[in-house]
Design a protein around this motif. Structure first.
Motif, PDB file in Angstrom:
ATOM      1  N   LEU A  57       0.690  -1.321  -0.001  1.00 22.94           N
ATOM      2  CA  LEU A  57       0.156  -0.235  -0.283  1.00 22.94           C
ATOM      3  C   LEU A  57       0.757   1.410  -0.181  1.00 22.94           C
ATOM      4  O   LEU A  57       0.424   2.176  -0.551  1.00 22.94           O
ATOM      5  N   ALA A  58       2.183   1.304   0.548  1.00 23.07           N
ATOM      6  CA  ALA A  58       2.822   2.465   0.746  1.00 23.07           C
ATOM      7  C   ALA A  58       3.350   2.486  -1.037  1.00 23.07           C
ATOM      8  O   ALA A  58       3.653   3.192  -1.095  1.00 23.07           O
ATOM      9  N   ALA A  59       3.682   1.648  -1.049  1.00 23.30           N
ATOM     10  CA  ALA A  59       3.510   1.796  -2.925  1.00 23.30           C
ATOM     11  C   ALA A  59       3.761   2.485  -3.562  1.00 23.30           C
ATOM     12  O   ALA A  59       3.177   3.593  -4.917  1.00 23.30           O
ATOM     13  N   ALA A  60       1.886   1.796  -3.759  1.00 21.16           N
ATOM     14  CA  ALA A  60       0.639   1.966  -4.409  1.00 21.16           C
ATOM     15  C   ALA A  60       0.666   3.736  -3.674  1.00 21.16           C
ATOM     16  O   ALA A  60       0.405   4.980  -4.940  1.00 21.16           O
ATOM     17  N   ALA A  61       1.127   4.578  -2.968  1.00 23.58           N
ATOM     18  CA  ALA A  61       0.455   5.708  -2.175  1.00 23.58           C
ATOM     19  C   ALA A  61       1.519   6.182  -2.824  1.00 23.58           C
ATOM     20  O   ALA A  61       0.703   7.674  -3.162  1.00 23.58           O
ATOM     21  N   LEU A  62       2.869   5.959  -3.162  1.00 21.75           N
ATOM     22  CA  LEU A  62       4.348   6.571  -4.130  1.00 21.75           C
ATOM     23  C   LEU A  62       3.739   6.920  -4.901  1.00 21.75           C
ATOM     24  O   LEU A  62       4.057   7.890  -5.397  1.00 21.75           O
TER      25      LEU A  62
END
Length: 286
Positions: A222-227
Motif C-alpha cells: 500500500l505504501a508503494a501504491a501511495a507513492l
C-alpha cells in the motif's frame, strides 16, 4: 514539493504487546527513544498512544506529559500527533491531553465501526467490539482541537468515513488542507487493496492531503501504491512489525529506514520536518 513524501512513525499503538513483538515501547522513556530513532531515520511526524508501564493503555494527562517531555528532549522539532481514539472512555478523557499539551496534530476517528481481530487458525474473534464515533462526538473533538490550535488528522477506516467529513468541512471548523489518513486492513473496515486505495483517493474532497495506513504486512504494498498516487504513508510498530523482506523490525527506526529506501526507489525523498509543516499547514505550537 512534488518529489517529497511525508513519513509518519506510529510508535506504539494501544493493542499490540510484547508477546507479539518484544520491541514495542511502553514507558515514556522508551517512547522518547523510539521517536529519536524514527526521526533520525527520516520520519517527520510521530503518532503516539500513551501506555502504562505494564503496556496497558493509558489516558491520563500525567502520562502524556511525561511522554511529551521525553519526545521533546530527544526530538525538539518533530511534529507530534496524539491519539484520541478509545472505547468506553469519556470524551473529556479522550481529549484532555490535547487541551493540556496542544500538540501540532491529533488523530480523529471519523466514523463508527465493528473492530475485531479474527484468527483463521482458531476460528474465533479477538478484540471484538464496536468503535462508536457518532457525529456529535466528531464535532466535539474537532471543536476542541481547533480551540487548542491542533490540526485534526482524520482517520478513515472505510469509504463512508470520508463522506462523514463533508458536514464538518461545510461547518468551517477545519482549515485547509484537509488531512486524511486512509486506514486499510482493519477487520470491519475497508480491505487493504490497491483498487480500494485508488477509489478512496478519488473520493477525497478538493484541498486534501492524505496518507495511507496499512495494517499488517500489506502495509508495504500500500505504501508503494501511495507513492505512485502522490500520497504519503505511515509505518511503525503500531501497525506492522515486519520489514519488507519479512524479518521482524527491532525498532521504529528500522521501519522508517525501510520506508525511506522504498520512497527513493521511485524517485521520492522524505520531507523534512519543516517541509512537512509547509505541506500540511502545521504551525509550530508546542
Amino acid at each position: 514539493m512534488k518529489n517529497k513524501v511525508v513519513i509518519t512513525a506510529a510508535l506504539t499503538g494501544a493493542l499490540a504487546n510484547r508477546n507479539q513483538c518484544p520491541y514495542i515501547p511502553y514507558t515514556p522513556e522508551e517512547i522518547g527513544l523510539e521517536a529519536k530513532l524514527a526521526v533520525e531515520a527520516g520520519a517527520s511526524i510521530v503518532h503516539i498512544h500513551a501506555r502504562q508501564d505494564n503496556g496497558l493503555p493509558a489516558y491520563d494527562v500525567e502520562t502524556y506529559t511525561r511522554i511529551h517531555e521525553e519526545v521533546r528532549k530527544h526530538c525538539p522539532d518533530v511534529i507530534i500527533n496524539y491519539s484520541t481514539g478509545a472505547i468506553g472512555i469519556p470524551n473529556e478523557e479522550r481529549i484532555h491531553q490535547i487541551d493540556a499539551l496542544k500538540p501540532e496534530t491529533a488523530a480523529l476517528n471519523m466514523g463508527s465501526m465493528n473492530y475485531a481481530i479474527y484468527s483463521k487458525e482458531k476460528k474465533q474473534f479477538y478484540h471484538d467490539f464496536v468503535f462508536a464515533n457518532p457525529f456529535k462526538d466528531i464535532q466535539f473533538f474537532m471543536e476542541r482541537m481547533k480551540a487548542a490550535g491542533t490540526r485534526p488528522e482524520m482517520e478513515c477506516f472505510d469509504n463512508g468515513h470520508i463522506n462523514n467529513s463533508l458536514p464538518i468541512i461545510d461547518m468551517g471548523i477545519m482549515e485547509k488542507p484537509y488531512i486524511y489518513s486512509l486506514v486499510m486492513g482493519v477487520l470491519g473496515g475497508i480491505a487493504p487493496t490497491t483498487q480500494n486505495l485508488v477509489h478512496q483517493v478519488n473520493t477525497l474532497p478538493p484541498d486534501s492531503v492524505w496518507q495511507v495506513i496499512g495494517i499488517g504486512r500489506k502495509q508495504w504494498a500500500l505504501a508503494a501504491a501511495a507513492l505512485t498516487l502522490g500520497g504519503n504513508f505511515r509505518v511503525g510498530l503500531e501497525d506492522n512489525f515486519y520489514l519488507p523482506e519479512g524479518e521482524m523490525a527491532k525498532s521504529n527506526g528500522e521501519l522508517v529506514d525501510a520506508a525511506v529506501r522504498l520512497a527513493r526507489m521511485v524517485g521520492k525523498e522524505p520531507a523534512s520536518i519543516e517541509e512537512t509543516r509547509q505541506i500540511l499547514n502545521i504551525p509550530r505550537i508546542s
